[in-house]
Scaffold this motif. Structure first.
Motif, PDB file in Angstrom:
ATOM      1  N   GLU A  72       0.831  -1.209   0.000  1.00  0.00           N
ATOM      2  CA  GLU A  72       0.000   0.000   0.000  1.00  0.00           C
ATOM      3  C   GLU A  72       0.861   1.253   0.000  1.00  0.00           C
ATOM      4  OE1 GLU A  72      -3.870  -1.811   2.439  1.00  0.00           O
ATOM      5  OE2 GLU A  72      -2.432  -0.481   3.440  1.00  0.00           O
ATOM      6  N   ASP A  73       1.958   1.210   0.733  1.00  0.00           N
ATOM      7  CA  ASP A  73       2.867   2.367   0.779  1.00  0.00           C
ATOM      8  C   ASP A  73       3.452   2.658  -0.598  1.00  0.00           C
ATOM      9  OD1 ASP A  73       2.326   2.335   3.493  1.00  0.00           O
ATOM     10  OD2 ASP A  73       4.261   1.440   4.050  1.00  0.00           O
ATOM     11  N   ILE A  74       3.898   1.604  -1.288  1.00  0.00           N
ATOM     12  CA  ILE A  74       4.495   1.796  -2.616  1.00  0.00           C
ATOM     13  C   ILE A  74       3.432   2.234  -3.618  1.00  0.00           C
ATOM     14  CG2 ILE A  74       5.880   0.756  -4.439  1.00  0.00           C
ATOM     15  CD1 ILE A  74       7.217   1.106  -1.626  1.00  0.00           C
ATOM     16  N   ARG A  75       2.244   1.693  -3.513  1.00  0.00           N
ATOM     17  CA  ARG A  75       1.160   2.113  -4.412  1.00  0.00           C
ATOM     18  C   ARG A  75       0.850   3.591  -4.233  1.00  0.00           C
ATOM     19  NH1 ARG A  75      -2.606  -1.738  -7.002  1.00  0.00           N
ATOM     20  NH2 ARG A  75      -3.753   0.204  -7.239  1.00  0.00           N
ATOM     21  N   ALA A  76       0.924   4.080  -3.001  1.00  0.00           N
ATOM     22  CA  ALA A  76       0.683   5.503  -2.759  1.00  0.00           C
ATOM     23  C   ALA A  76       1.731   6.356  -3.462  1.00  0.00           C
ATOM     24  CB  ALA A  76       0.681   5.792  -1.256  1.00  0.00           C
ATOM     25  N   VAL A  77       2.967   5.881  -3.465  1.00  0.00           N
ATOM     26  CA  VAL A  77       4.035   6.601  -4.172  1.00  0.00           C
ATOM     27  C   VAL A  77       3.778   6.549  -5.683  1.00  0.00           C
ATOM     28  CG1 VAL A  77       6.511   6.666  -4.670  1.00  0.00           C
ATOM     29  CG2 VAL A  77       5.722   6.207  -2.340  1.00  0.00           C
ATOM     30  N   ILE A  78       3.414   5.378  -6.190  1.00  0.00           N
ATOM     31  CA  ILE A  78       3.128   5.227  -7.624  1.00  0.00           C
ATOM     32  C   ILE A  78       1.991   6.163  -8.048  1.00  0.00           C
ATOM     33  CG2 ILE A  78       2.200   3.652  -9.369  1.00  0.00           C
ATOM     34  CD1 ILE A  78       3.776   1.426  -8.014  1.00  0.00           C
ATOM     35  N   ASP A  79       0.973   6.293  -7.197  1.00  0.00           N
ATOM     36  CA  ASP A  79      -0.152   7.172  -7.519  1.00  0.00           C
ATOM     37  C   ASP A  79       0.273   8.633  -7.622  1.00  0.00           C
ATOM     38  OD1 ASP A  79      -1.853   5.017  -7.587  1.00  0.00           O
ATOM     39  OD2 ASP A  79      -2.660   5.330  -5.563  1.00  0.00           O
ATOM     40  N   ALA A  80       1.395   8.977  -6.969  1.00  0.00           N
ATOM     41  CA  ALA A  80       1.879  10.361  -7.007  1.00  0.00           C
ATOM     42  C   ALA A  80       2.795  10.626  -8.202  1.00  0.00           C
ATOM     43  CB  ALA A  80       2.635  10.678  -5.708  1.00  0.00           C
ATOM     44  N   VAL A  81       3.068   9.576  -8.989  1.00  0.00           N
ATOM     45  CA  VAL A  81       3.958   9.691 -10.143  1.00  0.00           C
ATOM     46  C   VAL A  81       3.119   9.884 -11.404  1.00  0.00           C
ATOM     47  CG1 VAL A  81       5.641   8.445 -11.557  1.00  0.00           C
ATOM     48  CG2 VAL A  81       5.737   8.293  -9.060  1.00  0.00           C
ATOM     49  N   ASP A  82       3.566  10.779 -12.276  1.00  0.00           N
ATOM     50  CA  ASP A  82       2.787  11.120 -13.473  1.00  0.00           C
ATOM     51  C   ASP A  82       2.721   9.978 -14.480  1.00  0.00           C
ATOM     52  OD1 ASP A  82       2.248  13.630 -12.496  1.00  0.00           O
ATOM     53  OD2 ASP A  82       3.988  14.550 -13.445  1.00  0.00           O
ATOM     54  N   GLU A  83       3.806   9.210 -14.606  1.00  0.00           N
ATOM     55  CA  GLU A  83       3.863   8.150 -15.606  1.00  0.00           C
ATOM     56  C   GLU A  83       3.954   6.783 -14.931  1.00  0.00           C
ATOM     57  OE1 GLU A  83       6.717   8.913 -18.827  1.00  0.00           O
ATOM     58  OE2 GLU A  83       7.097  10.838 -17.865  1.00  0.00           O
TER      59      GLU A  83
END
Length: 268
Positions: A72-83
Protein backbone atom coordinates in the motif's frame (compact mmCIF):
# COMPACT_ATOMS: atom_id res chain seq x y z
CA UNK A 1 11.84 15.25 0.23
CA UNK A 2 8.18 14.72 -0.62
CA UNK A 3 5.49 12.75 1.17
CA UNK A 4 2.32 10.86 0.32
CA UNK A 5 -0.35 9.41 2.57
CA UNK A 6 -0.69 5.63 2.54
CA UNK A 7 -4.03 3.82 2.77
CA UNK A 8 -4.00 3.72 6.58
CA UNK A 9 -3.05 7.40 6.92
CA UNK A 10 0.68 6.90 7.48
CA UNK A 11 2.98 9.47 5.87
CA UNK A 12 5.46 7.90 3.44
CA UNK A 13 8.44 10.01 2.41
CA UNK A 14 10.28 9.69 -0.88
CA UNK A 15 13.25 11.31 -2.59
CA UNK A 16 13.38 12.54 -6.18
CA UNK A 17 16.57 12.76 -8.22
CA UNK A 18 17.01 13.70 -11.88
CA UNK A 19 14.50 14.02 -14.70
CA UNK A 20 12.83 11.62 -17.11
CA UNK A 21 10.60 8.55 -16.86
CA UNK A 22 10.09 7.40 -13.25
CA UNK A 23 12.35 4.70 -11.81
CA UNK A 24 11.43 3.66 -8.27
CA UNK A 25 14.18 2.06 -6.17
CA UNK A 26 13.01 -0.03 -3.22
CA UNK A 27 15.55 -0.70 -0.48
CA UNK A 28 15.76 -3.87 1.56
CA UNK A 29 16.63 -4.19 5.23
CA UNK A 30 19.15 -1.36 5.05
CA UNK A 31 18.30 2.34 4.89
CA UNK A 32 17.30 4.27 1.73
CA UNK A 33 20.93 5.45 1.54
CA UNK A 34 21.73 2.00 0.16
CA UNK A 35 20.90 3.38 -3.29
CA UNK A 36 23.25 6.39 -3.05
CA UNK A 37 25.92 5.02 -5.46
CA UNK A 38 23.20 3.84 -7.88
CA UNK A 39 21.37 7.17 -8.25
CA UNK A 40 23.98 8.97 -10.41
CA UNK A 41 23.90 6.09 -12.90
CA UNK A 42 20.25 6.81 -13.71
CA UNK A 43 19.52 10.41 -12.71
CA UNK A 44 20.50 11.90 -16.09
CA UNK A 45 17.86 9.86 -17.92
CA UNK A 46 15.25 9.03 -15.27
CA UNK A 47 13.43 10.56 -12.35
CA UNK A 48 14.84 8.33 -9.64
CA UNK A 49 12.40 7.95 -6.77
CA UNK A 50 13.46 6.37 -3.48
CA UNK A 51 10.66 5.72 -0.98
CA UNK A 52 11.61 5.49 2.67
CA UNK A 53 10.14 2.29 4.05
CA UNK A 54 7.55 2.71 6.81
CA UNK A 55 9.40 3.32 10.07
CA UNK A 56 12.68 4.16 8.32
CA UNK A 57 14.19 7.51 7.40
CA UNK A 58 11.64 10.30 7.05
CA UNK A 59 8.55 8.08 6.77
CA UNK A 60 5.96 7.70 9.49
CA UNK A 61 5.19 4.42 11.20
CA UNK A 62 2.40 2.27 12.59
CA UNK A 63 2.22 -0.20 15.42
CA UNK A 64 1.49 -3.17 13.16
CA UNK A 65 3.12 -4.06 9.87
CA UNK A 66 2.47 -6.51 7.05
CA UNK A 67 3.64 -7.07 3.51
CA UNK A 68 0.24 -5.85 2.29
CA UNK A 69 0.76 -2.60 4.16
CA UNK A 70 4.17 -2.21 2.55
CA UNK A 71 2.58 -2.67 -0.87
CA UNK A 72 0.00 0.00 0.00
CA UNK A 73 2.87 2.37 0.78
CA UNK A 74 4.50 1.80 -2.62
CA UNK A 75 1.16 2.11 -4.41
CA UNK A 76 0.68 5.50 -2.76
CA UNK A 77 4.04 6.60 -4.17
CA UNK A 78 3.13 5.23 -7.62
CA UNK A 79 -0.15 7.17 -7.52
CA UNK A 80 1.88 10.36 -7.01
CA UNK A 81 3.96 9.69 -10.14
CA UNK A 82 2.79 11.12 -13.47
CA UNK A 83 3.86 8.15 -15.61
CA UNK A 84 3.88 4.38 -15.21
CA UNK A 85 7.11 3.62 -13.32
CA UNK A 86 9.84 1.02 -13.51
CA UNK A 87 10.31 -0.79 -10.18
CA UNK A 88 13.77 -1.94 -9.06
CA UNK A 89 13.91 -3.65 -5.68
CA UNK A 90 16.68 -5.27 -3.66
CA UNK A 91 16.10 -8.04 -1.10
CA UNK A 92 12.90 -7.16 0.82
CA UNK A 93 12.52 -4.30 -1.63
CA UNK A 94 12.58 -6.92 -4.38
CA UNK A 95 9.70 -8.79 -2.74
CA UNK A 96 7.81 -5.50 -2.39
CA UNK A 97 8.44 -4.79 -6.07
CA UNK A 98 7.12 -8.21 -7.13
CA UNK A 99 3.99 -7.97 -4.98
CA UNK A 100 3.31 -4.35 -5.97
CA UNK A 101 3.57 -5.24 -9.65
CA UNK A 102 0.73 -7.74 -9.20
CA UNK A 103 -1.78 -4.98 -8.49
CA UNK A 104 -0.28 -1.68 -9.67
CA UNK A 105 0.61 -0.37 -13.16
CA UNK A 106 4.33 -0.99 -13.74
CA UNK A 107 6.34 -0.50 -16.93
CA UNK A 108 9.06 -3.01 -16.04
CA UNK A 109 10.13 -4.93 -12.96
CA UNK A 110 13.68 -5.53 -11.74
CA UNK A 111 14.44 -7.54 -8.59
CA UNK A 112 17.83 -8.46 -7.14
CA UNK A 113 17.53 -11.54 -4.89
CA UNK A 114 14.01 -10.74 -3.67
CA UNK A 115 13.38 -12.00 -0.15
CA UNK A 116 11.29 -15.01 -1.11
CA UNK A 117 11.60 -18.19 0.94
CA UNK A 118 10.63 -21.54 -0.52
CA UNK A 119 10.73 -25.25 0.25
CA UNK A 120 12.18 -26.67 3.42
CA UNK A 121 13.93 -23.42 4.30
CA UNK A 122 10.62 -21.56 4.45
CA UNK A 123 9.01 -24.29 6.55
CA UNK A 124 11.78 -24.06 9.14
CA UNK A 125 12.43 -20.31 9.00
CA UNK A 126 12.43 -18.67 12.43
CA UNK A 127 14.90 -15.82 11.95
CA UNK A 128 12.37 -13.22 13.15
CA UNK A 129 11.70 -15.00 16.44
CA UNK A 130 15.41 -15.54 17.06
CA UNK A 131 16.06 -11.86 16.39
CA UNK A 132 13.23 -10.90 18.72
CA UNK A 133 14.61 -13.11 21.50
CA UNK A 134 17.92 -11.24 21.32
CA UNK A 135 16.10 -7.89 21.24
CA UNK A 136 14.06 -8.87 24.30
CA UNK A 137 17.33 -9.75 26.07
CA UNK A 138 18.53 -6.23 25.38
CA UNK A 139 21.13 -7.21 22.80
CA UNK A 140 20.08 -5.45 19.61
CA UNK A 141 23.61 -5.60 18.20
CA UNK A 142 23.70 -9.40 18.45
CA UNK A 143 20.23 -9.56 16.90
CA UNK A 144 21.50 -7.58 13.92
CA UNK A 145 24.68 -9.66 13.63
CA UNK A 146 22.54 -12.79 13.62
CA UNK A 147 20.40 -11.33 10.82
CA UNK A 148 23.39 -10.28 8.74
CA UNK A 149 25.08 -13.66 9.12
CA UNK A 150 21.97 -15.46 7.89
CA UNK A 151 20.66 -13.08 5.23
CA UNK A 152 23.86 -11.67 3.78
CA UNK A 153 26.00 -14.78 4.11
CA UNK A 154 23.59 -17.70 4.26
CA UNK A 155 24.76 -18.49 7.79
CA UNK A 156 28.33 -19.20 6.63
CA UNK A 157 31.13 -16.67 7.16
CA UNK A 158 34.51 -17.23 8.82
CA UNK A 159 34.91 -13.85 10.57
CA UNK A 160 31.75 -11.75 10.66
CA UNK A 161 33.31 -9.02 12.81
CA UNK A 162 36.13 -8.55 10.31
CA UNK A 163 33.58 -8.34 7.46
CA UNK A 164 31.43 -5.86 9.40
CA UNK A 165 34.43 -3.61 9.99
CA UNK A 166 34.58 -3.03 6.21
CA UNK A 167 30.81 -2.84 5.63
CA UNK A 168 29.69 0.83 5.36
CA UNK A 169 26.21 0.43 6.97
CA UNK A 170 27.73 -0.98 10.16
CA UNK A 171 27.11 -0.12 12.99
CA UNK A 172 24.44 2.46 12.09
CA UNK A 173 22.13 -0.28 10.81
CA UNK A 174 21.72 -1.50 14.41
CA UNK A 175 19.23 1.36 14.83
CA UNK A 176 16.92 -0.49 12.40
CA UNK A 177 16.95 -3.78 14.31
CA UNK A 178 13.29 -3.79 15.38
CA UNK A 179 12.15 -2.67 11.94
CA UNK A 180 14.16 -5.40 10.26
CA UNK A 181 12.79 -8.03 12.67
CA UNK A 182 9.25 -7.16 11.66
CA UNK A 183 9.91 -7.22 7.91
CA UNK A 184 11.65 -10.55 8.45
CA UNK A 185 8.45 -11.82 10.05
CA UNK A 186 6.50 -10.61 6.98
CA UNK A 187 8.95 -12.44 4.72
CA UNK A 188 8.56 -15.68 6.66
CA UNK A 189 4.77 -15.45 6.42
CA UNK A 190 4.81 -14.90 2.66
CA UNK A 191 3.96 -17.81 0.42
CA UNK A 192 4.94 -17.54 -3.25
CA UNK A 193 2.00 -18.45 -5.51
CA UNK A 194 2.46 -21.02 -8.26
CA UNK A 195 2.05 -18.26 -10.84
CA UNK A 196 2.50 -14.49 -10.61
CA UNK A 197 0.02 -12.53 -12.70
CA UNK A 198 2.26 -9.62 -13.69
CA UNK A 199 1.85 -7.96 -17.07
CA UNK A 200 5.21 -6.18 -17.04
CA UNK A 201 8.40 -7.92 -18.21
CA UNK A 202 10.75 -8.78 -15.35
CA UNK A 203 14.51 -8.93 -14.88
CA UNK A 204 15.61 -11.21 -12.03
CA UNK A 205 19.17 -10.86 -10.76
CA UNK A 206 21.27 -12.96 -8.43
CA UNK A 207 24.93 -13.63 -7.64
CA UNK A 208 26.74 -16.94 -7.34
CA UNK A 209 27.86 -15.94 -3.83
CA UNK A 210 24.40 -14.93 -2.64
CA UNK A 211 22.67 -16.80 0.21
CA UNK A 212 21.50 -20.22 -1.04
CA UNK A 213 17.96 -19.72 0.27
CA UNK A 214 17.54 -16.47 -1.69
CA UNK A 215 19.04 -18.04 -4.80
CA UNK A 216 16.44 -20.81 -4.49
CA UNK A 217 13.75 -18.19 -4.00
CA UNK A 218 14.60 -16.15 -7.07
CA UNK A 219 14.56 -19.26 -9.24
CA UNK A 220 11.08 -20.02 -7.94
CA UNK A 221 10.00 -16.46 -8.78
CA UNK A 222 11.41 -16.94 -12.29
CA UNK A 223 9.34 -20.10 -12.71
CA UNK A 224 6.20 -18.32 -11.47
CA UNK A 225 6.52 -15.50 -14.03
CA UNK A 226 5.49 -15.76 -17.67
CA UNK A 227 7.84 -13.03 -18.97
CA UNK A 228 11.17 -12.87 -17.17
CA UNK A 229 14.88 -12.76 -17.83
CA UNK A 230 17.16 -14.44 -15.29
CA UNK A 231 20.75 -13.24 -14.87
CA UNK A 232 23.40 -14.60 -12.52
CA UNK A 233 26.58 -12.64 -11.72
CA UNK A 234 29.69 -14.72 -11.12
CA UNK A 235 31.44 -14.04 -7.81
CA UNK A 236 28.83 -11.56 -6.55
CA UNK A 237 26.93 -11.75 -3.27
CA UNK A 238 23.66 -10.39 -1.90
CA UNK A 239 24.87 -6.80 -2.08
CA UNK A 240 25.14 -6.98 -5.87
CA UNK A 241 23.59 -3.61 -6.84
CA UNK A 242 26.39 -1.81 -4.98
CA UNK A 243 28.98 -4.60 -4.70
CA UNK A 244 29.15 -5.07 -8.50
CA UNK A 245 27.77 -1.69 -9.49
CA UNK A 246 29.02 -1.51 -13.08
CA UNK A 247 27.92 -5.04 -14.00
CA UNK A 248 24.49 -4.79 -12.43
CA UNK A 249 23.72 -1.34 -13.82
CA UNK A 250 24.79 -2.39 -17.32
CA UNK A 251 22.38 -5.33 -17.18
CA UNK A 252 19.54 -3.24 -15.78
CA UNK A 253 20.01 -0.48 -18.35
CA UNK A 254 20.06 -2.96 -21.22
CA UNK A 255 16.82 -4.47 -19.95
CA UNK A 256 15.10 -1.12 -19.46
CA UNK A 257 16.24 0.13 -22.87
CA UNK A 258 15.11 -3.07 -24.58
CA UNK A 259 18.61 -3.91 -25.79
CA UNK A 260 20.54 -7.16 -25.76
CA UNK A 261 22.21 -7.97 -22.50
CA UNK A 262 25.87 -6.88 -22.24
CA UNK A 263 28.45 -9.55 -23.08
CA UNK A 264 29.93 -11.37 -20.07
CA UNK A 265 33.30 -10.18 -18.83
CA UNK A 266 36.16 -11.66 -20.81
CA UNK A 267 34.08 -12.40 -23.91
CA UNK A 268 34.94 -11.08 -27.36
Amino acid sequence: MQTVTSADGTSIAFERHGEGPPLILLHGGSAPQYWKPVVPRFAEDYTVIIPHRRGVGESGDSEEYSLARGVEDIRAVIDAVDETPILFGHSFGGLLAVETARTAPVEKLVAYEPAVLVGEYRQQADLASQMQARIDDGDRRQAMKFYIREVMHGGDIDDLDEWLAEWPPWPDIVALTENIARITRAIEQYRLPDSLDIDAPALLLTGTEGPPHLRDGIRAVDEALSDSRFVEFEGVGHGGPTEALDRVIAEVRAFIDGKEAPAPEGSD
